[in-house]
Write an enzyme that holds these catalytic residues in place. Structure first.
Site, short mmCIF file in Angstrom:
data_model
loop_
_atom_site.label_atom_id
_atom_site.label_comp_id
_atom_site.label_asym_id
_atom_site.label_seq_id
_atom_site.Cartn_x
_atom_site.Cartn_y
_atom_site.Cartn_z
N ASP A 1 0.99 -0.86 0.50
CA ASP A 1 -0.37 0.14 -0.17
C ASP A 1 0.60 1.09 0.05
O ASP A 1 0.89 1.62 0.99
CB ASP A 1 -0.50 0.17 1.12
CG ASP A 1 -1.77 0.79 1.41
OD1 ASP A 1 -2.24 1.73 0.54
OD2 ASP A 1 -2.34 1.31 2.07
N SER B 1 -4.30 8.37 6.69
CA SER B 1 -4.25 7.27 5.65
C SER B 1 -2.30 7.90 4.66
O SER B 1 -2.93 9.11 4.39
CB SER B 1 -4.81 6.60 4.46
OG SER B 1 -5.76 5.73 5.77
#
Length: 188
Positions: A39, A136
């Site tokens: 990610d 994030s």
């Protein structure tokens, strides 16, 4: 870059730079909402940034240190995510958290074992203070000998009971930047 208050577009010392290209890691499966392995992405700017007191580079982790060597070490995570009041912050917040072993992470909540990969790790305080929605992609940084190193990237957290936000009483999963140094360097 260099902006502190998200509501102040003309903030002194800030720079607005264009993006030339975005490199998403080839192993990241954006269509698979249950997998957060790999990610990370790199953003190539179309012009060089001018370093200043508010725009600084961060060091890449230069060792293939296993996460076990990091367990119980303090790290700092920063971002503009949700605060304890459930509101997105307009100024960055930072939080000191500790890195935990994979075993402790998975023991703390069985759901974490489904999202933790061998290229990720857990950190957090489990005390109500935590990176949250909106954080994030933010850095988990460790200071070594006076220099700041990026060690992780905020990836995913479990949801709270009403599924409206993160659960600040559980650990957070971070992408392990050390596992991706060769790929990162191939784009520098």
């Amino acid at each position: 870059m260099g902006r502190n208050n998200l509501l102040n577009w003309g903030e002194d010392g800030s720079q607005t730079l264009g993006v030339q290209q975005i490199y998403v890691h080839p192993d990241f499966q954006s269509s698979d909402t249950s997998s957060f392995d790999a990610d990370l992405a790199l953003v190539q700017l179309n012009t060089l940034a001018s370093f200043s007191s508010t725009i600084r580079p961060i060091c890449l982790w230069d060792q293939s240190t296993e996460i076990d060597d990091m367990v119980n070490k303090q790290a700092v995570v920063a971002g503009w995510g949700k605060t304890e009041r459930g509101e997105l912050s307009t100024v960055p917040n930072k939080l000191s958290i500790k890195v935990v072993s994979d075993a402790e992470c998975m023991r703390s909540n069985f759901q974490l074992s489904a999202i933790l990969t061998n290229r990720a790790f857990c950190a957090g305080n489990r005390d109500g203070s935590s990176p949250c929605n909106g954080d994030s992609g933010g850095p988990l940084m460790i200071n070594r000998n006076g220099a700041w190193y990026i060690r992780g990237i905020v990836s995913i957290s479990l949801q709270n009971e009403d599924r409206t936000s993160c659960d600040p009483y559980n650990y957070i999963v971070f992408t392990n930047v050390a596992k991706f140094i060769p790929w990162i360097r191939s784009h520098l």
